[in-house]
Design an enzyme around this catalytic site. Sequence first.
Site, PDB file in Angstrom:
ATOM      1  N   ASP A 426      66.916  36.363  -9.048  1.00  0.00           N
ATOM      2  CA  ASP A 426      67.730  36.070  -9.085  1.00  0.00           C
ATOM      3  C   ASP A 426      69.044  35.745  -8.775  1.00  0.00           C
ATOM      4  O   ASP A 426      69.665  36.658  -8.260  1.00  0.00           O
ATOM      5  CB  ASP A 426      68.482  35.289 -10.410  1.00  0.00           C
ATOM      6  CG  ASP A 426      69.587  34.472 -10.008  1.00  0.00           C
ATOM      7  OD1 ASP A 426      69.678  33.062  -8.850  1.00  0.00           O
ATOM      8  OD2 ASP A 426      70.394  34.210 -11.261  1.00  0.00           O
ATOM      9  N   LYS A 433      75.311  35.675  -5.903  1.00  0.00           N
ATOM     10  CA  LYS A 433      75.776  36.878  -6.970  1.00  0.00           C
ATOM     11  C   LYS A 433      76.825  37.653  -6.038  1.00  0.00           C
ATOM     12  O   LYS A 433      75.935  37.933  -5.106  1.00  0.00           O
ATOM     13  CB  LYS A 433      74.624  37.161  -8.018  1.00  0.00           C
ATOM     14  CG  LYS A 433      74.161  36.925  -8.646  1.00  0.00           C
ATOM     15  CD  LYS A 433      73.281  36.927  -9.886  1.00  0.00           C
ATOM     16  CE  LYS A 433      72.050  35.820 -10.810  1.00  0.00           C
ATOM     17  NZ  LYS A 433      72.801  35.626 -11.660  1.00  0.00           N
ATOM     18  N   ARG A 507      68.492  26.354 -15.734  1.00  0.00           N
ATOM     19  CA  ARG A 507      68.228  25.332 -16.972  1.00  0.00           C
ATOM     20  C   ARG A 507      67.345  24.174 -16.271  1.00  0.00           C
ATOM     21  O   ARG A 507      67.345  23.623 -16.863  1.00  0.00           O
ATOM     22  CB  ARG A 507      69.864  25.709 -17.286  1.00  0.00           C
ATOM     23  CG  ARG A 507      71.013  24.809 -16.078  1.00  0.00           C
ATOM     24  CD  ARG A 507      72.359  24.786 -16.253  1.00  0.00           C
ATOM     25  NE  ARG A 507      72.977  26.342 -17.027  1.00  0.00           N
ATOM     26  CZ  ARG A 507      74.025  26.642 -17.060  1.00  0.00           C
ATOM     27  NH1 ARG A 507      74.314  25.678 -17.278  1.00  0.00           N
ATOM     28  NH2 ARG A 507      73.839  27.674 -17.411  1.00  0.00           N
TER      29      ARG A 507
END
Length: 649
Positions: A426, A433, A507
């Site tokens: 990720d 990030k 999600r």
Amino acid sequence: CCQKSPSKRGRRKRPKTTMRFAIPQALLLTILRSPNTSAFSLRKVSASAFVARATAAPFTSSSASSSPAFSPSSSNSVFSSSSRPSSSLNMAEKERPFTTWTFDKHCETMDWTPEPTASLSAVDASASAVAELQDADLVVVGVFAPVKDDDEEDEDAKAEEKEVDPIEFVGKAKELDEALGGALTDLAAENGKEFRNGGEAGSATPVMRVIEGGKAKRYLLLGLGPQPKDDKPIESTTLMKAAAAIATACHDQKKVASCNILLPTAIASTPSNVQDISTAFYSNLYSDNRYRTGKKVVKMAESLDAVKLFMESGTASSDDLAASITTGKQIAKGVSLTKDIVNAPHNVLNSMSLADTAKRIAEQSGGSITCTILDKKDCEERGMGAYLGVARGSETEPQFIHLTYKPSEGDIKKKVGVIGKGLLFDTGGYNIKTSMMELMKFDCGGAAAVLGAARAVGDMQPEGVEAHFIVAACENMISGRAVVPSDVLTASNGKTIEVLNTDAEGRLTLADALVYADKELGCESIIELSTLTGACMISLGKKICGVWTDDDDLAKSLEDVSKVTGDKSWRMPLAKEYNELLKSKIADISNLGGPYGGAITAALFLQNFVSKKKPFAHLDIAGPVWDDKTGATGFGSKLVSEWVRRQGQ
């Protein structure tokens, strides 16, 4: 011939010299590839007007004259069209330490850590002679601390320096102590303040060496915590700490091939106690050496061949104890795979190699598990737009993994679904990030727990339950095809989702996985595990996972399983008023709540993709899947496998 000038009579004529020097191979090859350069000499006039002659040493054991690639008659190019670099330069010909990608192709499989080879067995101590107990390189004697009333415990808390009463051995431990001339009593007394009669589970005395028959035997006392009161069951965490200490002792004491462990009656009375010891013992022999070479390889208890549990008289039969040991080892195999998946770097683990891992789980299950992989086309036909939106940016195509466990015989009482978040890496996507990215290989912690549990369930083969293990595997990467903030995706249940932040991607993949388990498979109860939010880590730290569910019965079952497996959990609130934070200006729902309560809004988001009346629980395991000192913890695998097993009872 000419005479030297008198003015230079004192000087010696220096002979013409050839300078020789070493040139790095890489630089030399670059120079030699020049069309104007011979393979064996290079003449270049520099500002100092010197001539350098460089001789290329052959790269193989054969001489240069016999090497076609370096033949003087070869063309000016060092390598002809049919020639290749020698083996020292050709990585393709070298044995790689592990399976990984090439420049042009992704990795297709992930290596698994081999199982420990040491055997674990249980014997009846009461039917064994003391000499048999002593017949091992290392002898471990487990002891409970004496029972104390509440007043004594309060006094001990106030005065830790208080003298510890001498330990009193009973049963086979007493016989062993007498055979050693009271050496075990002395060992406990000499370490009284530190060991405190085994009051802390997993504590141990220093090793005592005794010469017997010309051979040094090693003994240590192992703390099992306080003596259970009123026949209360021993906590699983106590047994796991003790088993971890045993594995550590077998490793630290070099050249230990055999180890005998004497355990009191309270442990032998319940097979589940032995199962916990077996699980923790084998789990603590795990060492991930897949990416290490040479002296960096660390093998736990490398010399260990056999461990025997000498059980003081209890109610459990020998067959029950043997079965418990086997079950414990099967659970440990699942934990090991969970660690392997989380530890694996992204150049090894991608959606394709994770799908290969799922196929191998099915192949090794003896037919109890079947594997189905939905590819891009299959997912598109089901309208899995949320999952595919995240997967678009990846090098590898999406792999929707579905493992189905069915018992070989008997009626099925319950059909359950277990879903794990499978983000193999990720980056955050375009909302990239800014910290912790090097740890984002653990964003597949939910998938790891689910697949590890599937491996264990396939081995244990519990009755009465049909279990579906589901992972929507992909990566969250940045590319020209990747989803961007403000995109609107459509999930497979028709709900539209505005992507406000590409780093809230997990999600989105889970949304379609939940719809699949609910609508297509018809699972009667669903649990989902994911490393979903940093907010949960802030709330519960790195040892406890959060549980969100509206179903009290499901919450209670997960709480009970958490206690017996040691995978700690805590039920969290589902504040319905926080649904306001998920409203979108243009779509049915957004994928991001407000700046606060992020773990709650993430759980509320997921509820949009499961039928309201169906028991469903979301477990956020972001904290406990990773330990900064040791790496992957294997968290969740035991919890899931035990929860599945209980559904068929």
